[in-house]
Design a protein around this motif. Structure first.
Motif, PDB file in Angstrom:
ATOM      1  N   ASP A 128       0.853  -1.184   0.000  1.00  0.00           N
ATOM      2  CA  ASP A 128       0.000   0.000   0.000  1.00  0.00           C
ATOM      3  C   ASP A 128       0.894   1.239   0.000  1.00  0.00           C
ATOM      4  O   ASP A 128       1.759   1.386   0.875  1.00  0.00           O
ATOM      5  CB  ASP A 128      -0.882  -0.019   1.253  1.00  0.00           C
ATOM      6  N   PRO A 129       0.721   2.159  -0.964  1.00  0.00           N
ATOM      7  CA  PRO A 129       1.558   3.367  -0.993  1.00  0.00           C
ATOM      8  C   PRO A 129       1.497   4.157   0.308  1.00  0.00           C
ATOM      9  O   PRO A 129       2.482   4.770   0.717  1.00  0.00           O
ATOM     10  CB  PRO A 129       0.987   4.171  -2.166  1.00  0.00           C
ATOM     11  N   GLY A 130       0.344   4.114   0.947  1.00  0.00           N
ATOM     12  CA  GLY A 130       0.232   4.820   2.224  1.00  0.00           C
ATOM     13  C   GLY A 130       1.145   4.227   3.281  1.00  0.00           C
ATOM     14  O   GLY A 130       1.686   4.960   4.128  1.00  0.00           O
ATOM     15  N   ASP A 131       1.345   2.907   3.263  1.00  0.00           N
ATOM     16  CA  ASP A 131       2.255   2.272   4.205  1.00  0.00           C
ATOM     17  C   ASP A 131       3.691   2.722   3.965  1.00  0.00           C
ATOM     18  O   ASP A 131       4.455   2.935   4.919  1.00  0.00           O
ATOM     19  CB  ASP A 131       2.162   0.747   4.088  1.00  0.00           C
ATOM     20  N   THR A 132       4.059   2.859   2.688  1.00  0.00           N
ATOM     21  CA  THR A 132       5.419   3.317   2.373  1.00  0.00           C
ATOM     22  C   THR A 132       5.619   4.753   2.827  1.00  0.00           C
ATOM     23  O   THR A 132       6.670   5.113   3.364  1.00  0.00           O
ATOM     24  CB  THR A 132       5.686   3.179   0.864  1.00  0.00           C
ATOM     25  N   ARG A 133       4.630   5.588   2.622  1.00  0.00           N
ATOM     26  CA  ARG A 133       4.746   6.983   3.076  1.00  0.00           C
ATOM     27  C   ARG A 133       4.847   7.057   4.594  1.00  0.00           C
ATOM     28  O   ARG A 133       5.626   7.865   5.138  1.00  0.00           O
ATOM     29  CB  ARG A 133       3.562   7.807   2.557  1.00  0.00           C
ATOM     30  N   LEU A 134       4.077   6.230   5.289  1.00  0.00           N
ATOM     31  CA  LEU A 134       4.168   6.216   6.754  1.00  0.00           C
ATOM     32  C   LEU A 134       5.544   5.729   7.193  1.00  0.00           C
ATOM     33  O   LEU A 134       6.122   6.264   8.153  1.00  0.00           O
ATOM     34  CB  LEU A 134       3.075   5.305   7.323  1.00  0.00           C
ATOM     35  N   TRP A 135       6.079   4.714   6.505  1.00  0.00           N
ATOM     36  CA  TRP A 135       7.437   4.238   6.806  1.00  0.00           C
ATOM     37  C   TRP A 135       8.461   5.353   6.606  1.00  0.00           C
ATOM     38  O   TRP A 135       9.350   5.542   7.451  1.00  0.00           O
ATOM     39  CB  TRP A 135       7.764   3.043   5.908  1.00  0.00           C
ATOM     40  N   LEU A 136       8.344   6.096   5.523  1.00  0.00           N
ATOM     41  CA  LEU A 136       9.258   7.215   5.296  1.00  0.00           C
ATOM     42  C   LEU A 136       9.169   8.235   6.432  1.00  0.00           C
ATOM     43  O   LEU A 136      10.192   8.733   6.915  1.00  0.00           O
ATOM     44  CB  LEU A 136       8.940   7.902   3.959  1.00  0.00           C
ATOM     45  N   GLN A 137       7.954   8.550   6.837  1.00  0.00           N
ATOM     46  CA  GLN A 137       7.776   9.534   7.906  1.00  0.00           C
ATOM     47  C   GLN A 137       8.392   9.050   9.210  1.00  0.00           C
ATOM     48  O   GLN A 137       9.096   9.810   9.901  1.00  0.00           O
ATOM     49  CB  GLN A 137       6.292   9.813   8.099  1.00  0.00           C
ATOM     50  N   ALA A 142      11.142  11.929   9.581  1.00  0.00           N
ATOM     51  CA  ALA A 142      10.628  12.551  10.812  1.00  0.00           C
ATOM     52  C   ALA A 142       9.557  13.593  10.507  1.00  0.00           C
ATOM     53  O   ALA A 142       9.340  14.522  11.282  1.00  0.00           O
ATOM     54  CB  ALA A 142      11.758  13.177  11.625  1.00  0.00           C
ATOM     55  N   MET A 143       8.874  13.431   9.382  1.00  0.00           N
ATOM     56  CA  MET A 143       7.785  14.326   8.998  1.00  0.00           C
ATOM     57  C   MET A 143       7.065  13.717   7.792  1.00  0.00           C
ATOM     58  O   MET A 143       7.621  12.836   7.118  1.00  0.00           O
ATOM     59  CB  MET A 143       8.301  15.730   8.661  1.00  0.00           C
ATOM     60  N   PRO A 144       5.849  14.152   7.482  1.00  0.00           N
ATOM     61  CA  PRO A 144       5.145  13.614   6.318  1.00  0.00           C
ATOM     62  C   PRO A 144       5.925  13.874   5.026  1.00  0.00           C
ATOM     63  O   PRO A 144       6.463  14.976   4.830  1.00  0.00           O
ATOM     64  CB  PRO A 144       3.809  14.374   6.320  1.00  0.00           C
ATOM     65  N   PRO A 145       6.014  12.897   4.130  1.00  0.00           N
ATOM     66  CA  PRO A 145       6.774  13.089   2.885  1.00  0.00           C
ATOM     67  C   PRO A 145       6.302  14.279   2.059  1.00  0.00           C
ATOM     68  O   PRO A 145       7.132  14.983   1.465  1.00  0.00           O
ATOM     69  CB  PRO A 145       6.539  11.761   2.147  1.00  0.00           C
ATOM     70  N   ALA A 146       4.996  14.521   2.004  1.00  0.00           N
ATOM     71  CA  ALA A 146       4.500  15.656   1.214  1.00  0.00           C
ATOM     72  C   ALA A 146       5.040  16.974   1.764  1.00  0.00           C
ATOM     73  O   ALA A 146       5.382  17.890   0.987  1.00  0.00           O
ATOM     74  CB  ALA A 146       2.971  15.655   1.202  1.00  0.00           C
ATOM     75  N   ASP A 147       5.143  17.096   3.093  1.00  0.00           N
ATOM     76  CA  ASP A 147       5.693  18.313   3.687  1.00  0.00           C
ATOM     77  C   ASP A 147       7.180  18.440   3.374  1.00  0.00           C
ATOM     78  O   ASP A 147       7.684  19.538   3.119  1.00  0.00           O
ATOM     79  CB  ASP A 147       5.477  18.303   5.197  1.00  0.00           C
ATOM     80  N   TRP A 148       7.889  17.317   3.425  1.00  0.00           N
ATOM     81  CA  TRP A 148       9.323  17.340   3.103  1.00  0.00           C
ATOM     82  C   TRP A 148       9.535  17.843   1.678  1.00  0.00           C
ATOM     83  O   TRP A 148      10.393  18.694   1.436  1.00  0.00           O
ATOM     84  CB  TRP A 148       9.903  15.942   3.268  1.00  0.00           C
ATOM     85  N   LEU A 149       8.748  17.329   0.733  1.00  0.00           N
ATOM     86  CA  LEU A 149       8.934  17.721  -0.658  1.00  0.00           C
ATOM     87  C   LEU A 149       8.596  19.189  -0.875  1.00  0.00           C
ATOM     88  O   LEU A 149       9.296  19.891  -1.629  1.00  0.00           O
ATOM     89  CB  LEU A 149       8.080  16.845  -1.579  1.00  0.00           C
TER      90      LEU A 149
END
Length: 371
Positions: A128-137, A142-149
């Motif tokens: 699930d892409p959402g799981d990968t984004r949560l793993w990145l965070q 240490a923050m949501p990927p969208a905010d990092w970008l």
């Protein structure tokens, strides 16, 4: 030299020496020899096995080049775009979690290993892409990927601010690496040969007519560089000034690939790939993959078998004898001791060759006299 080195090749770096004596790339050109006379159906699997480190991208390029040579141009395949996105994301994860701690900050290794072991995209192909984004965070950013970008896109100082102010092993690694990696290097021209049809035909002509082109490529009489900072969808962004900024660009691309699809910015809308028929029975394919732009070129004979095949990989651009890494090596010298070694490690991590490298000492005055 070991048997594996003879098969795969080795990069030999000589810091402080002038170009072209400071970098030798003895990577063999196996593609043409091993595909000669093969039926098209045999080639994608063969090349994916030969270049196993980036096998997914080689398979895709081979399939597209052969399809174009046989049947002409084809529309971009949505399933291929999804596979390229997934495999490139996984390759970035492996390089960041495996190679970077060893090369840049050994103290980060335990945290990186734990993160790697639980990465959803590596554990399950259809994660699930959402799981990968949560793993990145939780494990890298240490923050949501969208905010990092958004921070990366809006502020030139974001990479430094994030690494200084964020918890976790990856920001700590970035802080450690900055001591050795944040030094100015002269950028070569960004490789955008796939940006327009005329350039693609010009590239095909160079591959067709110049047998040595895949070993020492130049574009429009200049050296070029390729990586996650030279994407056609990011052409307006200034070229990075240091190896450290190039490391940041690799993290930025990992983040982009984790986000929902948006044309020209993220998901499957980020990486460019395609193929063209550039002559009768002649196909050219390209794909932006983790290390940069990968190109395959094929010519079929009258029986429909491979008459000529060339693979042009990112390593040959970035580690050209007069290219960006060779230019940077001129600034370094073994007498600088540990700093020089750390700078070399950071330089190689940023440009990420697909073969092993060795650092050699310069010849002594006596050796030069006997040469």
């Amino acid at each position: 030299m070991s048997g594996l080195d003879r098969l795969a090749g080795v990069l030999r770096l000589r810091p402080g020496a002038p170009r072209p004596q400071n970098l030798r790339n003895d990577r063999p050109d196996w593609a043409g020899k091993l595909t000669q006379g093969k039926a098209p159906a045999e080639v994608p699997g063969l090349l994916a096995s030969l270049y196993s480190l980036c096998g997914h991208a080689h398979r895709l390029d081979a399939q597209m080049a052969l399809q174009a040579a046989q049947h002409g141009d084809a529309p971009v395949d949505a399933a291929a775009a999804r596979t390229l996105q997934h495999e490139t994301l996984c390759e970035h994860v492996r390089r960041i979690c495996l190679d970077w701690p060893a090369a840049l900050s050994p103290a980060a290794a335990p945290g990186a290993t734990r993160s790697l072991q639980v990465c959803p995209s590596l554990r399950v192909r259809d994660a699930d892409p959402g799981d990968t984004r949560l793993w990145l965070q939780q494990h890298l950013l240490a923050m949501p990927p969208a905010d990092w970008l958004r921070g990366w896109e809006s502020s030139p100082g974001w990479w430094a601010d994030w690494s200084e102010g964020s918890p976790g092993w990856l920001p700590a690694l970035a802080r450690d690496a900055r001591l050795a990696a944040d030094w100015p290097v002269s950028a070569a021209a960004p490789l955008h040969v796939h940006a327009d049809v005329a350039s693609l035909h010009q590239l095909a002509a160079s591959l067709r007519d110049t047998p040595s082109f895949t070993r020492q490529p130049r574009w429009q009489d200049h050296e070029a560089e390729t990586g996650s900072w030279t994407r056609v969808n990011d052409a307006a962004r200034p070229m990075p000034a240091t190896p450290w900024q190039r490391l940041g660009a690799r993290i930025a691309e990992l983040v982009r690939l984790s986000l929902p699809d948006e044309s020209g910015r993220s998901g499957t809308g980020w990486l460019a790939f395609g193929a063209r028929q550039v002559g009768p029975g002649e196909g050219l394919a390209w794909a932006e993959m983790a290390r940069g732009l990968l190109v395959h070129h094929v010519i079929l004979d009258e029986a429909g078998r491979v008459a000529a095949y060339q693979v042009l990989a990112p390593t040959e651009w970035n580690f050209h004898a007069h290219g960006p890494v060779a230019t940077a090596l001129e600034q370094l010298h073994p007498a600088q001791g540990a700093l020089a070694q750390r700078r070399i490690a950071a330089l190689v991590a940023a440009y990420d060759p697909c073969v092993r490298f060795e650092v050699e000492a310069q010849p002594t005055q006596e050796e030069r006299a006997h040469a």
